[in-house]
Design a protein around this motif. Structure first.
Motif, PDB file in Angstrom:
ATOM      1  N   GLU A   1       3.337  -5.235 -29.875  1.00 58.67           N
ATOM      2  CA  GLU A   1       3.080  -3.998 -29.513  1.00 58.67           C
ATOM      3  C   GLU A   1       3.735  -3.543 -28.176  1.00 58.67           C
ATOM      4  N   ILE A   2       4.245  -2.361 -28.092  1.00 59.92           N
ATOM      5  CA  ILE A   2       4.833  -2.071 -26.796  1.00 59.92           C
ATOM      6  C   ILE A   2       4.185  -0.903 -26.368  1.00 59.92           C
ATOM      7  N   TRP A   3       4.199  -0.434 -25.184  1.00 55.87           N
ATOM      8  CA  TRP A   3       3.692   0.759 -24.606  1.00 55.87           C
ATOM      9  C   TRP A   3       4.878   1.132 -23.717  1.00 55.87           C
ATOM     10  N   ALA A   4       5.694   2.193 -23.808  1.00 50.89           N
ATOM     11  CA  ALA A   4       6.679   2.454 -23.049  1.00 50.89           C
ATOM     12  C   ALA A   4       7.021   4.120 -22.902  1.00 50.89           C
ATOM     13  N   PRO A   5       7.601   4.526 -21.984  1.00 49.36           N
ATOM     14  CA  PRO A   5       8.252   6.026 -21.849  1.00 49.36           C
ATOM     15  C   PRO A   5       9.589   5.863 -22.391  1.00 49.36           C
ATOM     16  N   VAL A   6       9.856   5.952 -23.713  1.00 52.79           N
ATOM     17  CA  VAL A   6      11.010   5.590 -24.294  1.00 52.79           C
ATOM     18  C   VAL A   6      11.506   6.685 -25.190  1.00 52.79           C
ATOM     19  N   GLN A   7      12.831   7.241 -25.100  1.00 56.61           N
ATOM     20  CA  GLN A   7      13.156   8.563 -25.698  1.00 56.61           C
ATOM     21  C   GLN A   7      13.497   8.169 -27.261  1.00 56.61           C
ATOM     22  N   SER A   8      13.618   6.874 -27.411  1.00 61.66           N
ATOM     23  CA  SER A   8      14.117   6.670 -28.987  1.00 61.66           C
ATOM     24  C   SER A   8      13.096   5.413 -29.391  1.00 61.66           C
ATOM     25  N   PRO A   9      11.861   5.795 -29.663  1.00 63.29           N
ATOM     26  CA  PRO A   9      10.686   4.880 -30.134  1.00 63.29           C
ATOM     27  C   PRO A   9      11.383   4.209 -31.438  1.00 63.29           C
ATOM     28  N   GLY A  10      11.864   4.737 -32.434  1.00 63.63           N
ATOM     29  CA  GLY A  10      12.188   3.944 -33.662  1.00 63.63           C
ATOM     30  C   GLY A  10      13.328   3.051 -33.227  1.00 63.63           C
ATOM     31  N   GLY A  11      14.352   3.170 -32.378  1.00 63.43           N
ATOM     32  CA  GLY A  11      15.329   2.566 -32.014  1.00 63.43           C
ATOM     33  C   GLY A  11      14.860   1.427 -31.205  1.00 63.43           C
ATOM     34  N   THR A  12      13.953   1.623 -30.516  1.00 66.77           N
ATOM     35  CA  THR A  12      13.049   0.577 -29.494  1.00 66.77           C
ATOM     36  C   THR A  12      12.745  -0.407 -30.472  1.00 66.77           C
ATOM     37  N   ARG A  13      11.981   0.110 -31.509  1.00 69.12           N
ATOM     38  CA  ARG A  13      11.358  -0.864 -32.431  1.00 69.12           C
ATOM     39  C   ARG A  13      12.386  -1.596 -33.159  1.00 69.12           C
ATOM     40  N   GLU A  14      13.359  -1.066 -33.667  1.00 65.21           N
ATOM     41  CA  GLU A  14      14.370  -1.835 -34.254  1.00 65.21           C
ATOM     42  C   GLU A  14      14.925  -2.953 -33.316  1.00 65.21           C
ATOM     43  N   ASP A  15      15.247  -2.444 -32.154  1.00 64.78           N
ATOM     44  CA  ASP A  15      15.699  -3.508 -31.061  1.00 64.78           C
ATOM     45  C   ASP A  15      14.665  -4.695 -30.766  1.00 64.78           C
ATOM     46  N   VAL A  16      13.554  -4.391 -30.591  1.00 71.69           N
ATOM     47  CA  VAL A  16      12.435  -5.334 -30.289  1.00 71.69           C
ATOM     48  C   VAL A  16      12.476  -6.200 -31.356  1.00 71.69           C
ATOM     49  N   ALA A  17      12.405  -5.770 -32.436  1.00 74.38           N
ATOM     50  CA  ALA A  17      12.544  -6.880 -33.912  1.00 74.38           C
ATOM     51  C   ALA A  17      13.596  -7.551 -33.781  1.00 74.38           C
ATOM     52  N   LYS A  18      14.699  -7.199 -33.740  1.00 74.57           N
ATOM     53  CA  LYS A  18      15.839  -7.940 -33.690  1.00 74.57           C
ATOM     54  C   LYS A  18      15.824  -8.945 -32.663  1.00 74.57           C
ATOM     55  N   THR A  19      15.684  -8.535 -31.287  1.00 77.38           N
ATOM     56  CA  THR A  19      15.620  -9.548 -30.323  1.00 77.38           C
ATOM     57  C   THR A  19      14.760 -10.646 -30.322  1.00 77.38           C
ATOM     58  N   LEU A  20      13.436 -10.160 -30.828  1.00 73.43           N
ATOM     59  CA  LEU A  20      12.213 -11.273 -30.964  1.00 73.43           C
ATOM     60  C   LEU A  20      12.534 -12.046 -32.190  1.00 73.43           C
ATOM     61  N   GLY A  21      13.249 -11.515 -33.292  1.00 69.21           N
ATOM     62  CA  GLY A  21      13.445 -12.190 -34.533  1.00 69.21           C
ATOM     63  C   GLY A  21      12.407 -12.197 -35.337  1.00 69.21           C
ATOM     64  N   ILE A  22      11.529 -10.906 -35.299  1.00 64.70           N
ATOM     65  CA  ILE A  22      10.402 -10.750 -36.284  1.00 64.70           C
ATOM     66  C   ILE A  22      10.612  -9.560 -37.061  1.00 64.70           C
ATOM     67  N   PRO A  23       9.817  -9.447 -38.320  1.00 68.05           N
ATOM     68  CA  PRO A  23      10.122  -8.020 -39.094  1.00 68.05           C
ATOM     69  C   PRO A  23       9.683  -6.888 -38.292  1.00 68.05           C
ATOM     70  N   GLU A  24      10.487  -5.798 -38.603  1.00 67.86           N
ATOM     71  CA  GLU A  24      10.486  -4.634 -37.772  1.00 67.86           C
ATOM     72  C   GLU A  24       9.197  -4.007 -37.947  1.00 67.86           C
ATOM     73  N   GLY A  25       8.409  -4.153 -39.255  1.00 67.75           N
ATOM     74  CA  GLY A  25       7.128  -3.853 -39.612  1.00 67.75           C
ATOM     75  C   GLY A  25       6.181  -4.322 -38.802  1.00 67.75           C
ATOM     76  N   ASN A  26       6.294  -5.227 -38.163  1.00 68.72           N
ATOM     77  CA  ASN A  26       5.363  -6.035 -37.251  1.00 68.72           C
ATOM     78  C   ASN A  26       5.567  -5.607 -35.484  1.00 68.72           C
ATOM     79  N   VAL A  27       6.255  -4.598 -35.545  1.00 69.23           N
ATOM     80  CA  VAL A  27       6.366  -3.982 -34.041  1.00 69.23           C
ATOM     81  C   VAL A  27       5.972  -2.582 -34.280  1.00 69.23           C
ATOM     82  N   THR A  28       4.999  -2.289 -33.086  1.00 73.63           N
ATOM     83  CA  THR A  28       4.329  -1.218 -32.967  1.00 73.63           C
ATOM     84  C   THR A  28       4.849  -0.727 -31.402  1.00 73.63           C
ATOM     85  N   VAL A  29       5.442   0.584 -31.617  1.00 66.72           N
ATOM     86  CA  VAL A  29       6.028   1.080 -30.287  1.00 66.72           C
ATOM     87  C   VAL A  29       5.154   2.275 -30.030  1.00 66.72           C
ATOM     88  N   ASN A  30       4.351   2.370 -29.030  1.00 63.82           N
ATOM     89  CA  ASN A  30       3.583   3.407 -28.512  1.00 63.82           C
ATOM     90  C   ASN A  30       4.191   4.152 -27.470  1.00 63.82           C
TER      91      ASN A  30
END
Length: 770
Positions: free
Chosen positions: A387-416
């Protein structure tokens, strides 16, 4: 869950709830609404737009799903979701306001909830490119109209009357024959049972009946909290057991850590751990640069610990990057033929036969975003969930990149998404969120990564450095018969692909190949330029150097021919027409050309309007001058007049700025004015002071003492904004970015009028000093 409240009430930090299932019951529960209703509609096809836009081609396209976007509670409260990030444009107000307008909701009874990052559910969430309103005006209207229709159908069944006899009016549904009324809350449960009307069958409101849209009478929902210091940004997030981190990053892009000694850092009170952070070989999109993280009980201790680190770096191939030498390379490249990206007629022959050739070589350095809030992110990674809390302009893109970087399913990432304290394109890159996620995973605890201003300046994705060379050939009458423009700049493509030396199509389409002048012989060229640092999107991107060069050249042509600036500009624009440049795959800000053509009638109109309203040609005091410039960007048309005053010591002030903008159909004129006013201040800052330079591969600037921005006493004294009324079928276009490009050339043209000195390189700096 807390919601963003209306302007008259306070609110707390909104913690976003991720809804796992799409059943009506689960969504109601997730929204904190029971006994009410949520609407549903299918993903909208591109054919369902009243006018076609490029929204459907964005990642994950457009979703018109009132089940997610709208909820009505039994007490009548209407909750509307905002799926774009708020960074001062007012989008967190404007998009829900569109829904409320069509729904006939009372704005004082509306709550706005920020969406988390999930583009499958919400559609594209990139808050950039000045496209939120132009892509979502119609979809948001359709969502509101669906809600209104279902409420009306529920009321008609309750009363046993035809639906044609009932109408939603200001948060109630009224039976015209009997005068009976039912509030939205009273109808919520019954409306939930209604089928969702087809998009094709929806009846949208007549604009003449709008209560909110286009009026400028609704303040942004965050206004009270922002102005009283109660708004919550990324740095305000606190989690139990949270650690605080700052990172020492390679001082040269692509550099690597050779060794580090943590001993002195560990002696700093509050420091708990020093650890290496994984970096990616450059170029690597938005992945972290790597380095050494200092983990502490508070940010202050982490900064002191980092200052005490002993670090040894291998600067790598970019360690020789030097701005002075590189400028010479770009200038030399601009004087030789380059890749031809637009060609009409025979510019070479016309230049050779011209009676006079005017040459202008214009230079703009790298620029840093320096948004008021430096990058910051909080991450909590537990096992295969993050789970991420951040001032991001692209929360969907952030979600994708976090999932890829951590090697976890995108559905397991929440970007607030928190409020953004400015963005300007910097926060569309999520490297700071990825850093927090990596550290949290390693430490097994929530982590906040805080960037300092020095981090922000020295490790930014910078606006590109650029040399723009224009040669204009004139015949004996002073008419421009030839135009050759060479643009030399490292490309944003270099952030994604090694060896990218030509500008990408989207960069070429920002004031180079789409240049709208009516000239018979045109050649646009793009010589090679290598990148030696991270390059990224910046407010208005390549439009800044292009408008500066093109509109400065207009001023130079006017002076060379002894003609008025405005009349020279209009003559170059030429006849009212739709321009169709001879360019293969012309990039048009991602929009279909049929909906958003290059229309010189609109371009001429903003010039004429600003000239009238700004009193072009008026008498000004000695040492004062007027300059004018116009530019089309983000499919909007904008013209600016700057009045400048230069004293005998070279001190520059700006007494007045006038700007006319044609952005098509608009939602909130108050936000348009604020964006243009802000663009004038930013444009003046960049023109006077903006410069990031390199020596030995390292950024030479560090903070606002050597990367200055204008202060209150330097800002334009008066900034007038004039909005051109849209035609009945004119689609909306961009507002957040188009105000910046014409400012600098208008300023430079005004300086020439005041002093006779032509400035071709920015920043102005000390060039005016006696």
């Amino acid at each position: 869950m807390n919601f963003i409240d209306n302007p008259r009430k306070l609110r707390g930090f909104e913690k976003h709830t991720r809804v796992e299932k799409v059943s009506r019951r689960s969504i109601l529960k997730g929204l904190g609404v029971t006994g009410g209703f949520v609407l549903a509609a299918p993903v909208m096809s591109r054919q369902a737009f009243a006018y076609e836009t490029g929204a459907g081609k964005m990642p994950h396209g457009v979703v018109v799903d009132p089940r997610v976007f709208v909820a009505v509670a039994p007490d009548g409260t209407v909750t509307i979701l905002a799926h774009r990030a708020e960074m001062g444009t007012g989008v967190r107000t404007s998009l829900p306001l569109i829904v409320a307008e069509e729904m006939e909701a009372d704005w004082s009874k509306v709550k706005v909830q920020q969406a988390h990052g999930d583009e499958v559910k919400f559609g594209n969430q990139d808050t950039d490119g000045s496209r939120s309103t132009r892509h979502y005006l119609i979809p948001m209207r359709q969502i509101g109209a669906s809600a209104r229709t279902m409420l009306e159908q529920a009321a008609a069944k309750r009363w046993g009357v035809p639906a044609t006899e009932v109408k939603a009016v200001n948060h109630e549904v009224v039976h015209s024959a009997s005068g009976r009324k039912l509030g939205f809350g009273e109808l919520a449960a019954d409306a939930a049972k209604e089928s969702v009307p087809s998009i094709e069958g929806l009846k949208l409101k007549d604009p003449k009946d709008f209560r909110y849209l286009g009026k400028g009478e609704v303040g942004i929902v965050d206004l009270h909290d922002i102005t009283t210091g109660k708004a919550r940004y990324g740095a305000d997030v606190r989690l139990p057991g949270m650690k605080y981190a700052v990172i020492a990053r390679p001082p040269v892009t692509g550099g690597k850590l050779t060794s580090f000694d943590p001993a002195e850092a560990m002696k700093v009170p509050g420091v708990e751990k020093v650890m290496q952070v994984r970096g990616w070989p450059w170029p690597s999109k938005f992945q972290p640069l790597g380095g050494v993280a200092v983990i502490a009980r508070n940010t202050g201790a982490a900064i002191k610990g980092r200052d005490a680190l002993k670090l040894v770096w291998d600067d790598g191939a970019n360690g020789k990057y030097d701005s002075v030498a590189y400028r010479k390379e770009l200038e030399e490249a601009s004087r030789k033929p380059g890749l031809v990206v637009r060609q009409e007629g025979d510019a070479d022959a016309a230049l050779k036969s011209a009676d006079k050739v005017i040459v202008g070589e214009y230079y703009l350095p790298h620029l840093a975003h320096v948004s008021m809030e430096p990058p910051v992110a909080v991450a909590d990674v537990k096992g295969d969930k993050a789970e991420i809390w951040a001032p991001v302009q692209s929360p969907g893109g952030t979600r994708e990149d976090v999932a890829k970087t951590l090697g976890i399913p995108e559905g397991n990432v929440t970007v607030n998404v928190t409020l953004l304290g400015g963005g300007f394109g910097r926060k569309s890159k999520c490297d700071f969120a990825l850093e927090a996620a990596l550290l949290s995973k390693e430490l097994g605890a929530p982590v906040k990564v805080q960037w300092t201003r020095e981090d922000d300046v020295r490790h930014d994705f910078l606006h590109t450095v650029s040399v723009e060379r224009i040669e204009a050939g004139l015949d004996k009458s002073g008419k421009v018969i030839a135009w050759r423009h060479r643009s030399v700049a490292p490309s944003i493509a270099s952030t994604f692909e090694a060896g990218a030396k030509h500008e990408a199509a989207f960069e070429l389409g920002m004031g180079l190949v789409d240049m709208p002048f009516e000239i018979a012989n045109i050649s646009c060229e793009n010589p090679e330029a290598a990148a030696f640092t991270r390059i990224g999107w910046f407010r208005s991107v390549s439009n800044i150097p292009r408008a500066f060069a093109v509109q400065s050249m207009v001023g130079e042509i006017a002076n060379a021919t002894g003609r008025d600036q405005k009349e020279t500009l209009l003559a170059l624009i030429g006849s009212p027409r739709i321009v169709k440049p001879a360019v293969k795959d012309l990039w048009n800000y991602g929009e279909p050309y049929d909906s958003y053509p290059i229309d010189t009638a609109r371009l001429r109109k903003v010039v004429e309007q600003v000239a009238e309203k700004g009193e072009w040609g008026r008498q000004v005091a000695k040492g004062h001058g007027l300059g004018i410039a116009v530019h089309r960007s983000f499919v909007s048309y904008i013209a600016t007049i700057v009045e400048v005053a230069v004293d005998d010591k070279g001190k520059l002030t700006v007494p007045r700025v006038d700007t006319a903008i044609d952005c098509g159909t608009y939602v909130n004129p108050e936000r348009i004015a604020s964006q243009i006013e802000g663009a004038a201040i930013m444009g003046l800052s960049l023109a006077k002071y903006g410069e990031i330079s390199f020596k030995g591969g390292k950024v030479e600037q560090k903070n606002f003492d050597d990367f200055q921005v204008v202060r209150i006493d330097e800002s334009p004294v008066v900034t007038n904004v004039y909005i051109v009324p849209p035609g009945p079928d004119t689609p909306p276009s961009g507002v957040g970015e188009p105000g910046v490009p014409p400012f600098a050339p208008a300023l430079i043209n005004a300086i020439f009028a005041a002093t006779g000195k032509r400035i071709r390189a920015l920043p102005i700096g000390k060039q005016l000093e006696a």
